[in-house]
Design an enzyme around this catalytic site. Structure first.
Site: not given
Ligand code: GLU
Length: 305
Positions: A61, A64, A189, A241, A259
């Site tokens: 993430s 992002k 993605y 988050y 993650v």
């Molecule tokens: N590729 C992970 C997902 O979409 C990213 C989640 C993350 O790092 O928060 O679940």
């Protein structure tokens, strides 16, 4: 500063035992939970590092904010904001964030999965492969590292098992918020999340965001200062988050976690920080990583509050 990082490493290493590596993407389960790497790049050009800062991991993430930056560069703020809102969801990153009323762009946020999937459609390119390549090149440019590449194994692992993200993408589609095909958008993605970086790369990228869009070495303006403000503000309110409020109190800097165990910390005008520690808490944030940032912030008075 060297001593400080060594002390932080010593103090925070035990916290790696308090978390668990992500397993819902099978390939991530292979991570070593005891890893802890720290890299700091300061505005005077000096950099400091400790622990497993050279070790590679997938960006997850932390991509992002980069996706958001590229979408802003490609479309401008008005278009991006009309597609994906800016309010914190207060929910987990993969939450099915719906009620009985229709889903609106105002319910989305670029730092959670549904919003980031929608942002992929805003990246310019004649195919989703081209969009991903542009994102990869942009990531290399921000990090000043042409060797950054895709981790094929993690990408395939997530593509094979990403049912929740498929559900989120179909939900967007059902509300008319995803014009293109679900699989092609998700492919972009999943690849975006599987870009392989290390703590140094994250610190370098964070530095550009801290430095109003300007690269340190070349002095080149990589994106306008107002986009740094936009992205940093959203990272501040929802980059960690549904742990963002707690993080704002304890650390007080814009940051984004993933993650894969990475955290990118932006200290406006002062420094970029990259952390890697893949043992996560229940919200998906790096346990030892937050400990490092909390201590670094307290000892160097980094909180913007
Ligand atoms: N590729 C992970 C997902 O979409 C990213 C989640 C993350 O790092 O928060 O679940």
């Amino acid at each position: 500063m060297e001593e400080l990082l060594d002390a932080l490493l010593r103090e925070c290493q035990p916290y790696t035992a308090h978390g668990k590596v992500a397993t819902y993407i099978p390939e991530l389960a292979k991570g070593d939970p005891s890893d802890l790497g720290i890299y700091v790049l300061r505005s005077d050009g000096r950099h400091y590092q400790a622990g497993s800062y050279r070790k590679h991991f997938t960006i997850q993430s932390v991509v992002k904010p980069i996706l958001l930056l590229l979408a802003l560069l490609d479309n401008g703020e008005e278009v991006v904001r009309a597609k994906v809102g800016v309010e914190a969801t207060g929910k987990p990153f993969d939450a099915i964030n719906v009620t009985d009323s229709p889903l609106l762009s105002a319910h989305l946020n670029p730092m959670v999965n549904m919003g980031a999937i929608a942002i992929c459609t805003l990246i310019h390119g004649s195919s989703y492969e081209e969009r991903f390549q542009r994102l990869l090149n942009f990531t290399r440019q921000l990090a000043g590292n042409p060797e950054i590449d895709l981790d094929e194994a993690v990408y395939l692992s997530e593509k094979r098992t990403g049912s929740k993200n498929r559900a989120l993408a179909f939900l967007l589609k059902s509300y008319g918020m995803l014009e293109d095909g679900v699989e092609e958008v998700l492919d972009c993605y999943f690849k975006a999340c599987s870009i392989r970086v290390n703590s140094k790369d994250l610190a370098n990228i964070a530095f550009v965001l801290a430095n109003h869009g300007k690269a340190l070495q070349s002095d080149e303006q990589l994106f306008p200062p107002e986009y740094a403000r936009y992205v940093n503000a959203i990272m501040m309110t929802c980059g960690m988050y549904d742990g963002s409020g707690d993080f704002a109190i304890r650390v007080g800097i814009p940051a984004k976690s993933g993650v894969g165990g990475g955290i990118m910390g932006v200290v406006p005008t002062r420094m970029g920080v990259g952390i890697f520690a893949p043992a996560l808490d229940e919200k998906g944030n790096s346990v030892a990583g937050i400990q490092v940032l909390e201590r670094l912030s307290r000892r160097m008075y980094l909180s913007i509050f």
